[in-house]
Structures are given as structure tokens and as C-alpha cells.
Design a protein around this motif. Structure first.
Motif, PDB file in Angstrom:
ATOM      1  N   PHE A 158      29.395   5.251   5.909  1.00 25.45           N
ATOM      2  CA  PHE A 158      28.307   5.752   5.087  1.00 25.45           C
ATOM      3  C   PHE A 158      28.807   5.863   3.651  1.00 25.45           C
ATOM      4  O   PHE A 158      29.854   6.453   3.415  1.00 25.45           O
ATOM      5  CB  PHE A 158      27.844   7.142   5.561  1.00 25.45           C
ATOM      6  N   VAL A 159      28.081   5.306   2.733  1.00 30.67           N
ATOM      7  CA  VAL A 159      28.431   5.418   1.318  1.00 30.67           C
ATOM      8  C   VAL A 159      27.730   6.654   0.785  1.00 30.67           C
ATOM      9  O   VAL A 159      26.502   6.735   0.789  1.00 30.67           O
ATOM     10  CB  VAL A 159      28.019   4.154   0.538  1.00 30.67           C
ATOM     11  N   ALA A 160      28.508   7.634   0.341  1.00 33.46           N
ATOM     12  CA  ALA A 160      27.966   8.927  -0.069  1.00 33.46           C
ATOM     13  C   ALA A 160      27.127   8.823  -1.337  1.00 33.46           C
ATOM     14  O   ALA A 160      26.101   9.476  -1.460  1.00 33.46           O
ATOM     15  CB  ALA A 160      29.086   9.936  -0.269  1.00 33.46           C
ATOM     16  N   GLN A 161      27.549   8.018  -2.292  1.00 32.52           N
ATOM     17  CA  GLN A 161      26.849   7.921  -3.558  1.00 32.52           C
ATOM     18  C   GLN A 161      26.695   6.460  -3.934  1.00 32.52           C
ATOM     19  O   GLN A 161      27.616   5.836  -4.441  1.00 32.52           O
ATOM     20  CB  GLN A 161      27.633   8.657  -4.643  1.00 32.52           C
ATOM     21  N   GLU A 162      25.538   5.907  -3.646  1.00 30.05           N
ATOM     22  CA  GLU A 162      25.280   4.512  -3.989  1.00 30.05           C
ATOM     23  C   GLU A 162      25.442   4.310  -5.492  1.00 30.05           C
ATOM     24  O   GLU A 162      25.134   5.187  -6.298  1.00 30.05           O
ATOM     25  CB  GLU A 162      23.859   4.111  -3.571  1.00 30.05           C
ATOM     26  N   GLY A 163      25.946   3.161  -5.859  1.00 27.76           N
ATOM     27  CA  GLY A 163      26.053   2.815  -7.266  1.00 27.76           C
ATOM     28  C   GLY A 163      27.343   3.241  -7.932  1.00 27.76           C
ATOM     29  O   GLY A 163      27.619   2.859  -9.055  1.00 27.76           O
TER      30      GLY A 163
END
Length: 90
Positions: free
Chosen positions: A36-41
Motif C-alpha cells: 500500500f502506498v501511503a501517500q500517492e505522488g
């Protein structure tokens, strides 16, 4: 060879997203986990130029997948000596 510099970028000349790196790690893991990517971008890709390092020291690179596999093997051979607490809780 005597290097002219003391600091070099070390990495891959290829660009990888965080998701791609995580998938490569999961391919080597005995128990893959969801990613899971916690903070996209945030830092959408990771790359460095290693041209200076290659020119100065004549270093040959392995693939990222091979490097991850060797890192897994290194840790596996030392599991009984690794203090897991700082890795998990600090």
C-alpha cells in the motif's frame, strides 16, 4: 585506479517507481505481503546517475532483481544475528 572523488551516487541507471520496487521485493519474498502506498505522488520514481562511478572505478552492475535476491540471501544467512526490534519499532 585512484578515484578523483570521494562521493559517488550508487544505484541503478534505471528508473523505478516505489510500487515496482515493492513488487520486485515481493517476488523474492517467501511470504509476499500486500503493498500500500501511503501517500500517492510522493517521490514517484527513484533513479540516480552512476556514470561517474562507472567511469572512475570500472564497476559492473547487476540487475535490480538480482541485487534484491542477493540482499534477501544475505539477510537469510544472518537471521539469528539480526536485532529485529529497531527494524520494527524505531
Amino acid at each position: 585506479n585512484t578515484p578523483r572523488y570521494h562521493l559517488y551516487n550508487a544505484g541503478s541507471d534505471n528508473s523505478y517507481t516505489l510500487q515496482e520496487l515493492a513488487e520486485m521485493v515481493n517476488q523474492e519474498a517467501k511470504q509476499p505481503v500486500p503493498v500500500f502506498v501511503a501517500q500517492e505522488g510522493m517521490a514517484p520514481e527513484y533513479t540516480v546517475s552512476c556514470e561517474l562511478l562507472k567511469q572512475e572505478l570500472n564497476i559492473q552492475y547487476k540487475s535490480m532483481q538480482q541485487s534484491i535476491r542477493e540482499l534477501f540471501d544475505w539477510y537469510a544467512s544472518r537471521l539469528d544475528t539480526i536485532d529485529r526490534y529497531p527494524l520494527l519499532y524505531q
